[in-house]
Design a protein around this motif. Sequence first.
Motif, PDB file in Angstrom:
ATOM      1  N   GLY A   1     -19.934 -13.821   3.608  1.00 12.50           N
ATOM      2  CA  GLY A   1     -19.727 -13.103   2.488  1.00 12.50           C
ATOM      3  C   GLY A   1     -20.892 -11.898   2.471  1.00 12.50           C
TER       4      GLY A   1
ATOM      5  N   PHE B   1     -10.737  -7.074  -1.829  1.00 12.84           N
ATOM      6  CA  PHE B   1     -10.205  -7.392  -0.686  1.00 12.84           C
ATOM      7  C   PHE B   1      -8.945  -7.144  -0.442  1.00 12.84           C
ATOM      8  CE2 PHE B   1      -8.117 -10.300   2.667  1.00 12.84           C
ATOM      9  CZ  PHE B   1      -9.004  -9.807   3.854  1.00 12.84           C
TER      10      PHE B   1
ATOM     11  N   ALA C   1     -14.616 -11.669   5.677  1.00 15.60           N
ATOM     12  CA  ALA C   1     -13.827 -12.160   4.559  1.00 15.60           C
ATOM     13  C   ALA C   1     -12.643 -12.941   4.998  1.00 15.60           C
ATOM     14  CB  ALA C   1     -13.212 -10.873   3.699  1.00 15.60           C
TER      15      ALA C   1
ATOM     16  N   TYR D   1     -19.125  -9.337   4.296  1.00 10.70           N
ATOM     17  CA  TYR D   1     -18.207  -8.500   3.462  1.00 10.70           C
ATOM     18  C   TYR D   1     -18.591  -7.562   2.330  1.00 10.70           C
ATOM     19  CZ  TYR D   1     -14.298  -7.642   0.483  1.00 10.70           C
ATOM     20  OH  TYR D   1     -13.431  -6.980  -0.551  1.00 10.70           O
TER      21      TYR D   1
ATOM     22  N   SER E   1     -14.612 -16.051   5.614  1.00 11.35           N
ATOM     23  CA  SER E   1     -15.178 -16.912   4.497  1.00 11.35           C
ATOM     24  C   SER E   1     -14.159 -17.396   3.686  1.00 11.35           C
ATOM     25  CB  SER E   1     -15.926 -15.817   3.594  1.00 11.35           C
ATOM     26  OG  SER E   1     -16.452 -16.410   2.263  1.00 11.35           O
ATOM     27  N   TYR E   2     -13.006 -17.027   3.548  1.00 12.51           N
ATOM     28  CA  TYR E   2     -11.647 -17.630   2.999  1.00 12.51           C
ATOM     29  C   TYR E   2     -11.271 -19.225   3.811  1.00 12.51           C
ATOM     30  CZ  TYR E   2     -10.503 -13.689  -0.020  1.00 12.51           C
ATOM     31  OH  TYR E   2     -10.027 -12.677  -0.929  1.00 12.51           O
TER      32      TYR E   2
ATOM     33  N   ILE F   1     -14.250 -15.673  -0.778  1.00  9.46           N
ATOM     34  CA  ILE F   1     -15.511 -15.060  -0.395  1.00  9.46           C
ATOM     35  C   ILE F   1     -16.727 -15.338  -1.075  1.00  9.46           C
ATOM     36  CG2 ILE F   1     -16.274 -12.772  -0.029  1.00  9.46           C
ATOM     37  CD1 ILE F   1     -13.511 -11.390  -0.325  1.00  9.46           C
TER      38      ILE F   1
END
Length: 161
Positions: free
Chosen positions: A38, A103, A21, A41, A24-25, A31
């Motif tokens: 992603g 999250f 996560a 996650y 991805s951020y 996400i």
Amino acid sequence: MGLSNLGGFHTVVGVAAIIAAVISYVRYGKINVSTSSGKIYFYGTIVTSLTALGISKHGGFNPGHAFSIFIVILILAAFYLHRRKKDSGKARYFENFCLSFSFFLSLVPTVNETFTRVPIGHPLAKDIKDPIIGTTLLILLVLFIAGSIYQFVKQKNKIIH
């Protein structure tokens, strides 16, 4: 640390999901379930949430189990919006919010468990009422709110989809 086999598996998969996560951020500003981070996650969070239902320090159903069920609902809703509502701008807002909120909620039991177990023998917190846990969760809440606003603004300006 006293983890069962299920608890150890749950922890390893959960840590992988959290790392995915964060990646991805950093890469996409959200996400992004279309990417490998992603997907890690998404699937890692499903597995972690479902395995959490088989773990209980105090016996029986507890607030952590409720969090797990709610997290599964959030990420399944986000996945549905991602797959079925591809052309809807409003769906992207809800998808991003659901994933970000899942999250944040995942971090609540993570902080509680980590701070009451680590370092082994002298944990940072005595129990979930310890001020360090409350302060950490408050900081995470502020970051979640700020991050959500950032995502909404960027999405409105078509920088993330």
